[in-house]
Design a protein around this motif. Structure first.
Motif, PDB file in Angstrom:
ATOM      1  N   LEU A 158       0.836  -1.191   0.000  1.00  0.00           N
ATOM      2  CA  LEU A 158       0.000   0.000   0.000  1.00  0.00           C
ATOM      3  C   LEU A 158       0.874   1.246   0.000  1.00  0.00           C
ATOM      4  CD1 LEU A 158      -2.648  -1.025   2.680  1.00  0.00           C
ATOM      5  CD2 LEU A 158      -2.907  -1.054   0.196  1.00  0.00           C
ATOM      6  N   VAL A 159       0.398   2.289  -0.653  1.00  0.00           N
ATOM      7  CA  VAL A 159       1.113   3.565  -0.679  1.00  0.00           C
ATOM      8  C   VAL A 159       0.976   4.233   0.683  1.00  0.00           C
ATOM      9  CG1 VAL A 159       1.162   5.858  -1.722  1.00  0.00           C
ATOM     10  CG2 VAL A 159       0.719   3.841  -3.145  1.00  0.00           C
ATOM     11  N   GLN A 160       2.081   4.737   1.191  1.00  0.00           N
ATOM     12  CA  GLN A 160       2.085   5.446   2.467  1.00  0.00           C
ATOM     13  C   GLN A 160       2.763   6.792   2.279  1.00  0.00           C
ATOM     14  OE1 GLN A 160       3.882   3.245   5.646  1.00  0.00           O
ATOM     15  NE2 GLN A 160       2.720   1.414   5.239  1.00  0.00           N
TER      16      GLN A 160
END
Length: 67
Positions: free
Chosen positions: A30-32
């Motif tokens: 997931l993009v953080q």
């Protein structure tokens, strides 16, 4: 694109990461959002060598915003 590596030295030698492999392995993550100040290399003269004065990665990024 040419092969790229990320390098860092530590007390026992060098740590080397293959950037292409990191991209492949990270595809399912997931993009953080990360604060730039938390990235140690951002304030280092990391990419440019061979001159009397070296810009930091932050200075390179700020210069890129000018275009």
């Amino acid at each position: 694109m040419r092969k790229q590596y990320h390098l860092r030295t530590n007390g026992t030698g060098s740590l080397i990461w293959d950037v292409e492999r990191l991209i492949e392995l990270s595809q399912s993550l997931l993009v953080q959002e990360v604060a730039l100040d938390s990235i140690r290399e951002f304030e280092e003269t990391y990419w440019i060598q061979g001159k009397d004065e070296y810009p930091t990665c932050r200075e390179v990024a700020e210069h890129a915003k000018l275009t």
